[in-house]
Design a protein around this motif. Structure first.
Motif, PDB file in Angstrom:
ATOM      1  N   ALA A 284       0.826  -1.207   0.000  1.00 52.29           N
ATOM      2  CA  ALA A 284       0.000   0.000   0.000  1.00 52.29           C
ATOM      3  C   ALA A 284       0.860   1.257   0.000  1.00 52.29           C
ATOM      4  O   ALA A 284       0.573   2.226  -0.711  1.00 52.29           O
ATOM      5  CB  ALA A 284      -0.933  -0.006   1.217  1.00 52.29           C
ATOM      6  N   LEU A 285       1.939   1.244   0.790  1.00 52.07           N
ATOM      7  CA  LEU A 285       2.838   2.400   0.832  1.00 52.07           C
ATOM      8  C   LEU A 285       3.540   2.607  -0.506  1.00 52.07           C
ATOM      9  O   LEU A 285       3.677   3.744  -0.983  1.00 52.07           O
ATOM     10  CB  LEU A 285       3.873   2.214   1.945  1.00 52.07           C
ATOM     11  CG  LEU A 285       3.357   2.390   3.380  1.00 52.07           C
ATOM     12  CD1 LEU A 285       4.442   2.026   4.381  1.00 52.07           C
ATOM     13  CD2 LEU A 285       2.910   3.830   3.612  1.00 52.07           C
ATOM     14  N   LEU A 286       3.985   1.517  -1.113  1.00 48.28           N
ATOM     15  CA  LEU A 286       4.647   1.629  -2.417  1.00 48.28           C
ATOM     16  C   LEU A 286       3.687   2.159  -3.475  1.00 48.28           C
ATOM     17  O   LEU A 286       4.056   3.005  -4.303  1.00 48.28           O
ATOM     18  CB  LEU A 286       5.198   0.263  -2.838  1.00 48.28           C
ATOM     19  CG  LEU A 286       6.434  -0.235  -2.084  1.00 48.28           C
ATOM     20  CD1 LEU A 286       6.790  -1.649  -2.518  1.00 48.28           C
ATOM     21  CD2 LEU A 286       7.623   0.690  -2.335  1.00 48.28           C
ATOM     22  N   PHE A 287       2.469   1.662  -3.460  1.00 53.02           N
ATOM     23  CA  PHE A 287       1.476   2.115  -4.442  1.00 53.02           C
ATOM     24  C   PHE A 287       1.178   3.604  -4.255  1.00 53.02           C
ATOM     25  O   PHE A 287       1.154   4.374  -5.224  1.00 53.02           O
ATOM     26  CB  PHE A 287       0.200   1.292  -4.277  1.00 53.02           C
ATOM     27  CG  PHE A 287      -0.888   1.671  -5.242  1.00 53.02           C
ATOM     28  CD1 PHE A 287      -0.814   1.286  -6.572  1.00 53.02           C
ATOM     29  CD2 PHE A 287      -1.978   2.420  -4.820  1.00 53.02           C
ATOM     30  CE1 PHE A 287      -1.818   1.637  -7.470  1.00 53.02           C
ATOM     31  CE2 PHE A 287      -2.984   2.780  -5.706  1.00 53.02           C
ATOM     32  CZ  PHE A 287      -2.892   2.381  -7.036  1.00 53.02           C
ATOM     33  N   GLY A 288       0.958   4.011  -2.994  1.00 56.80           N
ATOM     34  CA  GLY A 288       0.685   5.419  -2.726  1.00 56.80           C
ATOM     35  C   GLY A 288       1.862   6.308  -3.069  1.00 56.80           C
ATOM     36  O   GLY A 288       1.693   7.405  -3.624  1.00 56.80           O
TER      37      GLY A 288
ATOM     38  N   CYS B  31      14.085   9.738  -2.576  1.00 57.85           N
ATOM     39  CA  CYS B  31      14.826   9.445  -1.335  1.00 57.85           C
ATOM     40  C   CYS B  31      13.964   9.745  -0.113  1.00 57.85           C
ATOM     41  O   CYS B  31      13.958   8.979   0.855  1.00 57.85           O
ATOM     42  CB  CYS B  31      16.113  10.262  -1.290  1.00 57.85           C
ATOM     43  SG  CYS B  31      17.366   9.731  -2.471  1.00 57.85           S
ATOM     44  N   VAL B  32      13.258  10.893  -0.166  1.00 54.89           N
ATOM     45  CA  VAL B  32      12.380  11.241   0.955  1.00 54.89           C
ATOM     46  C   VAL B  32      11.279  10.192   1.108  1.00 54.89           C
ATOM     47  O   VAL B  32      10.993   9.733   2.226  1.00 54.89           O
ATOM     48  CB  VAL B  32      11.759  12.638   0.735  1.00 54.89           C
ATOM     49  CG1 VAL B  32      10.696  12.928   1.796  1.00 54.89           C
ATOM     50  CG2 VAL B  32      12.844  13.704   0.775  1.00 54.89           C
ATOM     51  N   ILE B  33      10.682   9.802  -0.027  1.00 52.83           N
ATOM     52  CA  ILE B  33       9.625   8.779   0.019  1.00 52.83           C
ATOM     53  C   ILE B  33      10.178   7.464   0.565  1.00 52.83           C
ATOM     54  O   ILE B  33       9.541   6.777   1.370  1.00 52.83           O
ATOM     55  CB  ILE B  33       9.029   8.563  -1.383  1.00 52.83           C
ATOM     56  CG1 ILE B  33       8.220   9.788  -1.809  1.00 52.83           C
ATOM     57  CG2 ILE B  33       8.150   7.321  -1.422  1.00 52.83           C
ATOM     58  CD1 ILE B  33       6.986  10.035  -0.988  1.00 52.83           C
ATOM     59  N   GLY B  34      11.397   7.097   0.098  1.00 50.74           N
ATOM     60  CA  GLY B  34      12.012   5.868   0.590  1.00 50.74           C
ATOM     61  C   GLY B  34      12.242   5.922   2.090  1.00 50.74           C
ATOM     62  O   GLY B  34      12.018   4.929   2.800  1.00 50.74           O
ATOM     63  N   PHE B  35      12.694   7.094   2.577  1.00 53.13           N
ATOM     64  CA  PHE B  35      12.908   7.261   4.025  1.00 53.13           C
ATOM     65  C   PHE B  35      11.585   7.142   4.778  1.00 53.13           C
ATOM     66  O   PHE B  35      11.510   6.492   5.835  1.00 53.13           O
ATOM     67  CB  PHE B  35      13.549   8.617   4.291  1.00 53.13           C
ATOM     68  CG  PHE B  35      13.752   8.923   5.756  1.00 53.13           C
ATOM     69  CD1 PHE B  35      14.792   8.337   6.459  1.00 53.13           C
ATOM     70  CD2 PHE B  35      12.879   9.779   6.423  1.00 53.13           C
ATOM     71  CE1 PHE B  35      14.963   8.611   7.812  1.00 53.13           C
ATOM     72  CE2 PHE B  35      13.046  10.049   7.761  1.00 53.13           C
ATOM     73  CZ  PHE B  35      14.091   9.464   8.464  1.00 53.13           C
ATOM     74  N   VAL B  36      10.524   7.762   4.215  1.00 55.47           N
ATOM     75  CA  VAL B  36       9.204   7.696   4.862  1.00 55.47           C
ATOM     76  C   VAL B  36       8.683   6.264   4.892  1.00 55.47           C
ATOM     77  O   VAL B  36       8.152   5.803   5.910  1.00 55.47           O
ATOM     78  CB  VAL B  36       8.206   8.616   4.125  1.00 55.47           C
ATOM     79  CG1 VAL B  36       6.791   8.407   4.649  1.00 55.47           C
ATOM     80  CG2 VAL B  36       8.611  10.076   4.296  1.00 55.47           C
ATOM     81  N   ILE B  37       8.857   5.550   3.765  1.00 55.45           N
ATOM     82  CA  ILE B  37       8.396   4.151   3.714  1.00 55.45           C
ATOM     83  C   ILE B  37       9.157   3.299   4.717  1.00 55.45           C
ATOM     84  O   ILE B  37       8.567   2.494   5.454  1.00 55.45           O
ATOM     85  CB  ILE B  37       8.556   3.590   2.287  1.00 55.45           C
ATOM     86  CG1 ILE B  37       7.560   4.255   1.337  1.00 55.45           C
ATOM     87  CG2 ILE B  37       8.345   2.077   2.268  1.00 55.45           C
ATOM     88  CD1 ILE B  37       7.701   3.810  -0.106  1.00 55.45           C
ATOM     89  N   SER B  38      10.477   3.485   4.750  1.00 54.09           N
ATOM     90  CA  SER B  38      11.293   2.701   5.691  1.00 54.09           C
ATOM     91  C   SER B  38      10.877   2.985   7.129  1.00 54.09           C
ATOM     92  O   SER B  38      10.726   2.067   7.944  1.00 54.09           O
ATOM     93  CB  SER B  38      12.772   3.035   5.493  1.00 54.09           C
ATOM     94  OG  SER B  38      13.191   2.717   4.178  1.00 54.09           O
ATOM     95  N   GLY B  39      10.679   4.293   7.428  1.00 54.05           N
ATOM     96  CA  GLY B  39      10.250   4.645   8.782  1.00 54.05           C
ATOM     97  C   GLY B  39       8.878   4.093   9.112  1.00 54.05           C
ATOM     98  O   GLY B  39       8.644   3.589  10.210  1.00 54.05           O
ATOM     99  N   SER B  40       7.975   4.168   8.129  1.00 54.58           N
ATOM    100  CA  SER B  40       6.610   3.668   8.354  1.00 54.58           C
ATOM    101  C   SER B  40       6.605   2.161   8.579  1.00 54.58           C
ATOM    102  O   SER B  40       5.913   1.655   9.466  1.00 54.58           O
ATOM    103  CB  SER B  40       5.718   4.023   7.159  1.00 54.58           C
ATOM    104  OG  SER B  40       5.655   5.422   6.973  1.00 54.58           O
ATOM    105  N   LEU B  41       7.395   1.438   7.750  1.00 55.57           N
ATOM    106  CA  LEU B  41       7.465  -0.021   7.918  1.00 55.57           C
ATOM    107  C   LEU B  41       8.097  -0.382   9.254  1.00 55.57           C
ATOM    108  O   LEU B  41       7.703  -1.354   9.897  1.00 55.57           O
ATOM    109  CB  LEU B  41       8.255  -0.639   6.761  1.00 55.57           C
ATOM    110  CG  LEU B  41       7.571  -0.613   5.389  1.00 55.57           C
ATOM    111  CD1 LEU B  41       8.492  -1.192   4.328  1.00 55.57           C
ATOM    112  CD2 LEU B  41       6.260  -1.399   5.424  1.00 55.57           C
ATOM    113  N   GLY B  42       9.104   0.411   9.648  1.00 56.25           N
ATOM    114  CA  GLY B  42       9.735   0.161  10.947  1.00 56.25           C
ATOM    115  C   GLY B  42       8.750   0.349  12.091  1.00 56.25           C
ATOM    116  O   GLY B  42       8.678  -0.470  13.010  1.00 56.25           O
TER     117      GLY B  42
END
Length: 318
Positions: free
Chosen positions: A7-11, A144-155
């Motif tokens: 869901a995060l990747l799609f968004g 990069c910002v999105i990747g950081f947000v996704i990583s933080g959200s998954l964490g």
């Protein structure tokens, strides 16, 4: 966890695509405005054939690092003034003069065209080309910002799921295992109380229930022990008058083993027993609930008859 990641990747993909087109549209607007300003400022220079002034007007684009080149064309399509960025290759060839106002987007460039008008007549055209480094740099930064947000959200999601497993899933699994033990007759089993929330209260109530069952319920082993130690003969029949249980006194009296009698017709130990129970005893049991002191004969394994006094009662399921 996997669903959250998808869901995060799609968004994020939708956000990146939206930002791509928004930033590109902003660059198109900026470059179009620059082309209009150059066109307005170079009207006099082109009308009076002042190439020096025209080049000075184009030199104002030096501060814009994204501009690769700019050209002022005459009405006949000849290059009147040229501005070239230091990054341009030596073999660079000027494109032909465009025929209309507008823009064109390529893989690595953005072109803007604007006619130069004097006394309501088109006397030339401004052609400006910009690279798309700003766009791609912005996309890299945004990704990069999105990747950081996704990583933080998954964490964070992982931590929340881990905590949820400790506070919800684990107590429920332990309660389930204890329930299985109780279902098998182990009323001494107790579930461990891990949390103090509603699940912990449920576990506590379950433990109290098993304690009550332990006090009020007679275990199967206890009942079997009583049956096997009865001095009198005891036989349990089902609705088809098939032997389901016999105690040790019956086996000793008739000379059978339990394996030889279980699931056999009552006719084995009682002459014409099935008809007797179906036509006489069962009718009386339905009417009275129990029968006491009926004279009857047991049949031993050796075929001998033993006179007995029968007492019968019904076993009812709730």
């Amino acid at each position: 966890m996997l669903t959250t990641g998808i869901a995060l990747l799609f968004g994020s993909g939708i956000l990146i695509i939206n930002e791509f087109f928004s930033f590109r549209r902003s660059m198109i607007n900026d470059l179009t405005i620059q082309a209009k300003i150059i066109a307005n400022n170079s009207t006099a220079a082109l009308a009076f054939h002042d190439q020096k002034n025209a080049r000075e007007i184009l030199s104002a684009l030096k501060s814009a690092t994204n501009i690769e080149f700019a050209v002022i064309y005459t009405q006949s399509g000849e290059a009147f003034a040229i501005f070239e960025n230091n990054k341009m290759r030596k073999d660079f060839v000027l494109p032909p003069s465009p025929e209309s106002d507008g823009y064109r987007v390529g893989t690595n460039y953005l072109d803007a065209f604007q006619h130069i008008v004097f006394n309501n007549k088109t006397i030339g055209t401004v052609y400006i080309r910009s690279d798309l480094e700003k766009l791609y740099s912005f996309l890299k930064w945004y990704a990069c910002v999105i990747g950081f947000v996704i990583s933080g959200s998954l964490g964070i999601a992982f931590l929340m799921i881990s905590r949820l497993q400790r506070t919800v899933t684990k107590p429920v699994l332990l309660l389930r295992e204890t329930t299985k033990k109780v279902a098998l007759g182990d009323f001494t089993a107790k579930a461990e109380i891990i949390t103090k929330d509603e699940i912990g209260q449920l576990t506590s109530d379950f433990n109290k229930m098993t304690e009550s069952l332990q006090v009020t319920t007679v275990s199967k082993d206890y009942v079997d022990s009583i049956i096997n130690n009865l001095m009198d003969s005891l036989v349990v029949l089902d609705q088809d008058y098939t032997i389901q249980k016999v105690n040790q006194s019956t086996l000793n009296l008739l000379g059978y083993t339990s394996r030889e009698l279980l699931d056999q017709s009552v006719d084995v130990i009682c002459e014409n027993g099935r008809n007797l129970f179906r036509e006489t005893i069962a009718v009386e049991l339905e009417r009275k609930g129990r029968i006491i002191n009926i004279e009857q004969f047991y049949l031993t394994k050796r075929g001998e008859k033993i006179s007995v006094i029968l007492s019968c009662s019904l076993i009812l399921n709730d």
